[in-house]
Design an enzyme around this catalytic site. Structure first.
Site, PDB file in Angstrom:
ATOM      1  N   HIS A 126       0.864  -1.180   0.000  1.00  0.00           N
ATOM      2  CA  HIS A 126       0.000   0.000   0.000  1.00  0.00           C
ATOM      3  C   HIS A 126       0.906   1.238   0.000  1.00  0.00           C
ATOM      4  CE1 HIS A 126      -2.857   2.913   1.743  1.00  0.00           C
ATOM      5  NE2 HIS A 126      -3.826   2.069   1.455  1.00  0.00           N
ATOM      6  N   ASP A 203       2.759  -4.684   7.995  1.00  0.00           N
ATOM      7  CA  ASP A 203       1.550  -3.895   7.795  1.00  0.00           C
ATOM      8  C   ASP A 203       0.375  -4.862   7.905  1.00  0.00           C
ATOM      9  OD1 ASP A 203      -0.683  -2.682   6.761  1.00  0.00           O
ATOM     10  OD2 ASP A 203       0.318  -1.827   5.013  1.00  0.00           O
ATOM     11  N   GLN A 206      -4.791  -5.448   6.563  1.00  0.00           N
ATOM     12  CA  GLN A 206      -5.728  -6.403   5.948  1.00  0.00           C
ATOM     13  C   GLN A 206      -5.676  -7.775   6.595  1.00  0.00           C
ATOM     14  OE1 GLN A 206      -8.007  -5.613   3.734  1.00  0.00           O
ATOM     15  NE2 GLN A 206      -7.249  -3.605   3.103  1.00  0.00           N
ATOM     16  N   LYS A 229     -10.844  -0.930   9.826  1.00  0.00           N
ATOM     17  CA  LYS A 229     -10.953  -2.132   8.994  1.00  0.00           C
ATOM     18  C   LYS A 229     -11.251  -3.363   9.843  1.00  0.00           C
ATOM     19  CE  LYS A 229      -8.137  -0.288   5.296  1.00  0.00           C
ATOM     20  NZ  LYS A 229      -6.888  -0.329   4.519  1.00  0.00           N
ATOM     21  N   CYS A 367      -4.619   2.318  -3.822  1.00  0.00           N
ATOM     22  CA  CYS A 367      -3.442   2.875  -3.141  1.00  0.00           C
ATOM     23  C   CYS A 367      -2.254   1.936  -3.269  1.00  0.00           C
ATOM     24  CB  CYS A 367      -3.703   3.157  -1.658  1.00  0.00           C
ATOM     25  SG  CYS A 367      -4.992   4.344  -1.380  1.00  0.00           S
TER      26      CYS A 367
HETATM   27  C1  LIG Z   1      -5.938   0.426   4.274  1.00  0.00           C
HETATM   28  C2  LIG Z   1      -4.526   0.012   4.283  1.00  0.00           C
HETATM   29  C3  LIG Z   1      -3.518   0.842   4.769  1.00  0.00           C
HETATM   30  C4  LIG Z   1      -3.786   2.239   5.233  1.00  0.00           C
HETATM   31  O1  LIG Z   1      -4.735   2.274   6.257  1.00  0.00           O
HETATM   32  P1  LIG Z   1      -5.245   3.688   6.765  1.00  0.00           P
HETATM   33  O2  LIG Z   1      -6.336   3.322   7.718  1.00  0.00           O
HETATM   34  O3  LIG Z   1      -5.753   4.428   5.555  1.00  0.00           O
HETATM   35  O4  LIG Z   1      -4.087   4.366   7.398  1.00  0.00           O
HETATM   36  C5  LIG Z   1      -2.227   0.379   4.777  1.00  0.00           C
HETATM   37  N1  LIG Z   1      -1.926  -0.845   4.342  1.00  0.00           N
HETATM   38  C6  LIG Z   1      -2.866  -1.698   3.883  1.00  0.00           C
HETATM   39  C7  LIG Z   1      -2.457  -3.063   3.422  1.00  0.00           C
HETATM   40  C8  LIG Z   1      -4.189  -1.288   3.822  1.00  0.00           C
HETATM   41  O5  LIG Z   1      -5.115  -2.121   3.342  1.00  0.00           O
END
Ligand SMILES: *Cc1c(COP(=O)(O)O)cnc(C)c1O
Length: 409
Positions: A126, A203, A206, A229, A367
């Site tokens: 991302h 990260d 997800q 999320k 993104c």
């Molecule tokens: C959504 C997402 C982000 C960013 O999350 P934010 O809530 O917009 O800061 C980063 N990495 C992954 C894999 C995402 O799906």
């Protein structure tokens, strides 16, 4: 539909937003990768906080302030248990994944990365796990190294191993790809980086909504995710960090809450985790996220993953059966994401026609422009699942795609 004792129709009743019409059709919400819906218990926790307890935390001796502090710190403990971190103070409240990654970029990478050093990311990150590292590399004269992926969207582990060296100062890689759904071999990624002495940030934006994550088993050094999320509110996120790193790192934001004492000669920073929580935090958000974690825990990941895997299998088969539809991201080990392109229709048109039928999906580059470039496409249409989705939702998606084909033939 029932999977074991998991009754999806009963679960759906906990999510008031799902029960509505959009453009004259029952809402089919398949945009969970962008943000998830909230159970009533999360909404109630936030309303209850503002109705009965609203006060600033860690400041007042008065009763309500102490209650607010107890609830806020209680949420931290829930999250520590949820991801099996060792200590409550290893859980830093942030605004979202993006802020957590930027905190590590500022307070760790800027202190430890120098000219000629490497930071490693993957080709399916991302933007929020690319841009902060580009900024550090540019400032420090360091190199951003990118692990390539194959046509299924899997990380090329042998290429990763080749990139690792004593110059590697940090590896920052996604746990689950938001654009492709690939679940990465995170523990192995961490093990290989540690063998070169490099810490790893995962990260987890997800990953946490779909599978149990365990900081001890992963052994990563940092882990970032967003509350919104994970069926919690917007405006709250989590950065996990190992104590040994967090202690050595300077603060990110200076101000109230993060200090022990301030004089113009010298300021003494507060202990963990407060050192990294400058200013009044999103107290209601943290409490809401605590309620979301309770909700998911009560439902249980055994049930959640079994249900989502069944939906993913069903959806993959259904989309593969449609002529002119191509799935993007076909790794054998995937979370509930169905990214696809169509021969005849642009993703934006797919999204618009589906919306007319009340079906919410995401279209665009998600993104993650570099991964789009890797597959030589500008964008995809992405249906992303949560545990409250049903086979009927997938059937509606398929019917919607048939309508797209009709419009463009
Ligand atoms: C959504 C997402 C982000 C960013 O999350 P934010 O809530 O917009 O800061 C980063 N990495 C992954 C894999 C995402 O799906």
């Amino acid at each position: 539909m029932t999977t074991g004792t998991f009754d999806v129709n009963k679960v759906r009743q906990d999510f008031p937003l799902l029960n509505q019409q959009v453009n004259g059709n029952p809402l089919v919400y398949l945009d969970n990768g962008a943000t998830s819906q909230k159970p009533q218990s999360v909404i109630d926790a936030i309303v209850s906080y503002y109705t009965t307890t609203n006060s600033n935390v860690h400041r007042g001796v008065h009763t309500m302030s102490q209650q607010a502090t107890d609830h806020y710190e209680g949420a931290r403990t829930k999250i520590r248990r949820f991801i099996n971190a060792g200590e409550d103070h290893e859980i830093i409240f942030t605004r979202n994944t993006t802020e957590g990654i930027n905190l590590v970029a500022h307070s760790y990478a800027r202190q430890n990365v120098g000219p000629g050093d490497d930071i490693i990311v993957s080709n399916m990150e991302h933007h929020s796990n690319i841009v902060p590292w580009q900024m550090v590399c540019e400032e420090k004269g360091a190199n951003l190294k990118v692990v390539p992926i194959d046509d299924n969207g899997e990380l090329l582990m042998d290429e990763y191993e080749k990139l690792l060296s004593p110059r590697t100062k940090l590896v920052s890689i996604t746990h689950v790809s938001n654009a492709l759904g690939t679940i990465l071999p995170a523990a192995e990624i961490v093990r290989l980086a540690h063998a070169q002495g490099a810490p790893v940030l995962l990260d987890g934006a997800q990953a946490v909504p779909h599978m149990p994550v365990d900081m001890q088993a992963l052994d990563c050094d940092f882990y970032a995710f967003s509350g919104h999320k994970l069926f919690g509110p917007t405006g709250i996120g989590v950065l996990y960090g190992k104590t040994k790193y967090l202690e050595a790192m300077p603060p990110f934001l200076g101000g109230g809450e993060m200090i022990k004492s301030v004089t113009f000669e010298k300021t003494i920073y507060n202990d963990l985790p407060y050192k990294f929580e400058g200013g009044t935090p999103d107290i209601a958000g943290a409490i809401g996220l605590g309620a979301a974690v309770d909700y998911v825990t009560n439902l249980g990941f055994d049930q959640i993953t079994a249900h989502e895997e069944e939906l993913l299998r069903y959806g993959t088969e259904a989309l593969n059966a449609i002529d002119g539809v191509q799935l993007v991201g076909t790794a054998p080990h995937k979370a509930g994401i169905l990214s696809f392109v169509m021969d005849k229709a642009h993703p934006h048109d797919i999204g618009t026609i589906l919306d007319e039928q009340g079906i919410a999906i995401r279209t665009g580059h998600h993104c993650a422009q570099p991964v789009m470039q890797r597959f030589q496409i500008p964008a995809t249409a992405r249906a992303s699942l949560a545990f409250y989705n049903t086979k009927e939702d997938i059937d509606a998606l398929v019917k919607g795609i048939d309508r797209v084909i009709e419009v463009f033939s």
